[in-house]
Enzyme design. Structure first.
Site, short mmCIF file in Angstrom:
data_model
loop_
_atom_site.label_atom_id
_atom_site.label_comp_id
_atom_site.label_asym_id
_atom_site.label_seq_id
_atom_site.Cartn_x
_atom_site.Cartn_y
_atom_site.Cartn_z
N HIS A 186 47.37 35.30 33.46
CA HIS A 186 47.09 34.90 34.85
C HIS A 186 46.72 33.41 34.93
CE1 HIS A 186 47.37 38.82 36.82
NE2 HIS A 186 46.83 39.33 35.75
N ARG A 237 44.69 34.37 44.98
CA ARG A 237 46.02 34.67 45.55
C ARG A 237 46.11 34.12 46.97
NH1 ARG A 237 45.61 38.82 41.97
NH2 ARG A 237 47.26 38.65 40.38
N TRP A 274 38.95 49.00 35.05
CA TRP A 274 39.83 49.02 36.23
C TRP A 274 41.03 49.95 36.08
CZ3 TRP A 274 44.94 47.24 36.99
CH2 TRP A 274 45.53 46.56 35.90
N ASP A 299 44.04 32.16 39.12
CA ASP A 299 45.14 33.07 38.82
C ASP A 299 46.43 32.25 38.78
OD1 ASP A 299 46.76 35.51 38.60
OD2 ASP A 299 44.93 36.52 39.27
N THR A 309 44.21 39.99 46.90
CA THR A 309 44.64 39.48 48.21
C THR A 309 46.10 39.04 48.29
OG1 THR A 309 43.85 37.27 47.62
CG2 THR A 309 42.29 38.71 48.79
N GLU A 310 46.96 39.61 47.41
CA GLU A 310 48.37 39.21 47.51
C GLU A 310 48.90 39.37 48.94
OE1 GLU A 310 47.11 41.13 45.10
OE2 GLU A 310 48.24 40.93 43.21
N GLU A 361 46.08 41.92 31.73
CA GLU A 361 47.50 41.71 31.94
C GLU A 361 48.02 40.41 31.31
OE1 GLU A 361 48.05 44.12 36.11
OE2 GLU A 361 47.41 42.04 36.28
N ASP A 401 42.74 46.89 48.20
CA ASP A 401 44.05 46.45 48.69
C ASP A 401 44.96 47.66 48.91
OD1 ASP A 401 43.88 46.67 45.85
OD2 ASP A 401 45.71 45.49 45.58
#
Ligand code: ACM
Length: 555
Positions: free
Chosen positions: A253, A153, A395, A182, A471-472, A329, A422
């Site tokens: 992703h 990211r 997760w 990603d 890390t967005e 996702e 985060d």
């Protein structure tokens, strides 16, 4: 004589510390170093790091010198265990159950020497150095003590990764999971598919803040690791007994890869040639097509990764054999709409799109197993049936890890509500770009990786635990430092130390020991969140995060 730090201030806390109060063992320019065969990594580290910090040349000397540091292997100890004895008139002896154990003992020695030992050059060249005359007996609770860095990211240049390897070593963490790909970027050079980095490693602009933020950072962002950069990172980590586990995230992703090679996407659903590396955040519908072409393409990617990340890089744990394939996702809308994907489901006799994903993951499980490697993926890989050799990064809470461990699969516990760094670490307006629920230093300190639902046999499948750093909203290393520290110190103690049940943990005592640890982090140049809140330049006023409503889930 400098005042030595008490070893009771060592973080993560050792199993046992014993010794007469008040006595010390000096380390000075006359201190020699004796290293048994097999302990060379610690010998080199002591001279290059500790020696440089304190101005100690540590020349080679005989085993029986009275003013010496001695390094031994001792097969009566568990592999990563060590015993450090600082004895007046005898110097310092570190015995480790393996080269890694000796190295973790050297990390304790560094903390015993005080904060100046965490600098790169002497700041008090004439100062005397000493450690308390103590015996430290120590061993880790968990074998897998991990940190995941999302370098996709926001790219973390190579020097930043090497710095994080050193920060991990200082906290006795031993697995660096690199999230290399990603939607927003592809960060590793793949020789046979050059467009992955030529096209996939940069984007024209970036959403500033979380998805709902109206702000854009209107400048290109990018970067990638060359093959030699990766070799350097892997070797640097291995010298510190840290395994690097690469993640290439499939089949979701993947927009950066599809932007580089449009044929990887579902071309019968959308015009994939119009896709660019994504400049926004969230879950992306543009996923890989489940075609033979995609399988062959990624076999080529993984073939190169296996060479760059050798299975035997770190021998004490076997974790260098792992390759992370993501699997999280992956929205199924395009597969539902794609005649090609539907034909594949029919041809394979599968029930639905979940089973199609399981087939995709199963393909790489077999492919990696055949090459002596092990697949690990996010807990979505349980859906549609878990591949036989797969391990799971749990997760979405503990449930995936519990199901996997019960089915006999190895598990790394990294539940989002506990160890996603985060997430904001305090309430209030001052936290930069706040994400998720408040997870304080104390919350992390009271995190328990092994859920009570598992019996002893099942709990043995919990390899350990990992903190994840997405890390967005962390655009540079300073932002990463702020989110990661001081909470990584609490996490390291959870992963290493034999702590009691969460409610019985002595958080006040941990906070007291953190007083010494903040001075070490200062000497290391870590931009942590101060206990009193962010410094002015650590704030991001007016940048929207991902606010959440209601009480936080308890587990
Ligand atoms: C994840 O947080 N999507 C693994």
């Amino acid at each position: 004589m400098a005042t030595p730090e008490g070893t009771t201030d060592v973080i993560p806390a050792p199993r046992a510390v014993d010794g007469p109060p008040g006595r010390t063992v000096p380390l000075d320019r006359g201190t020699t170093l004796w290293a048994a065969p097999g302990t060379g990594s610690t010998e080199r580290w002591l001279r290059a790091t500790l020696g440089a910090a304190l101005g100690l040349p540590l020349p080679a000397g005989p085993e029986d010198a009275r003013n010496a540091v001695r390094l031994h292997l001792d097969d009566t100890l568990e592999p990563e265990a060590y015993r450090l004895a600082a004895v007046p008139g005898r110097g310092v002896e570190i015995r480790g159950g393996s080269p890694a154990g000796v190295f973790w003992g050297a990390q304790t020695l560094r903390q015993m020497l005080g904060p100046d030992a965490f600098r790169r050059a002497p700041v008090r060249p004439d100062a005397a150095h000493a450690v308390p005359a103590q015996v430290v007996e120590d061993a880790p609770r968990f074998r897998w003590r991990g940190l995941m860095l999302d370098v996709a990211r926001h790219f973390m240049p190579k020097d930043g990764v090497l710095r994080y390897v050193d920060l991990m070593a200082a906290h006795k963490l031993n697995v660096l999971h690199l999230h290399l790909t990603d939607d927003q970027g592809w960060r590793v050079e793949i020789e046979r598919h050059p467009r992955l980095t030529e096209v996939g490693s940069w984007r024209a602009r970036t959403k500033f803040g979380h998805r709902a933020s109206p702000l854009w950072e209107d400048k290109p962002h990018g970067g990638h690791y060359t093959r030699d950069d990766i070799r350097e990172i892997v070797a640097y980590a291995a010298e510190r007994h840290i395994s690097v586990v690469p993640e290439v995230d499939v089949p979701g992703h993947s927009q950066a890869a599809i932007a580089a090679y449009p044929e990887l996407g579902n071309t019968d659903v959308i015009d994939t040639s119009a896709l660019t590396v994504w400049d926004n955040w969230g879950i992306n519908p543009n996923v890989l097509a489940p075609t033979d072409n995609t399988l062959r393409f990624y076999e080529g990617v993984f073939e190169e990764l296996l060479e760059l990340f050798p299975a035997d890089a770190v021998e004490s744990t076997g974790f260098s054999a792992f390759v992370h394939i993501g699997g999280d996702e992956c929205p199924k809308e395009q597969w539902r709409a794609s005649p090609t994907a539907q034909a594949r489901i029919k041809e394979l006799g599968l029930a639905d799109e979940d089973e199609l994903q399981a087939w995709f993951v199963g393909h790489f499980d077999r492919w990696l197993s055949a090459r002596g490697r092990r697949l690990i993926g996010w807990d979505e890989i349980l859906e549609g049936g878990l591949a036989p050799g797969a391990a799971v990064s749990s997760w979405r809470g503990y449930a995936g890890g519990i199901a996997a461990a019960r089915a006999g699969h190895d598990v790394v516990m990294c539940p989002e509500q506990q160890v996603y760094l985060d997430h904001r670490q305090a309430p209030g307006e001052d936290e930069p770009v706040p994400i998720g629920y408040v997870r304080t230093l104390e919350d992390v300190y009271r995190f328990e990786p092994v859920p009570p639902e598992l019996d002893a046999e099942q709990a043995r499948h919990v390899l350990g635990t990992q903190a994840n750093v997405w890390t967005e909203v962390m655009e540079d290393s300073a932002r990463v430092d702020y989110q990661v520290f001081p909470r990584l110190a609490a996490f390291a103690e959870v992963a290493w130390s034999a702590l009691p049940a969460p409610a019985e943990r002595d958080f006040a005592g941990f906070e007291r020991r953190m007083t010494a640890h903040y001075r070490r982090l200062d000497a290391l140049g870590v931009g942590y969140r101060p206990p009193t809140g962010p410094r002015p330049w650590q704030r991001r006023p007016g940048v929207l995060g991902r606010p959440v409503e209601g009480p936080p889930p308890s587990r």
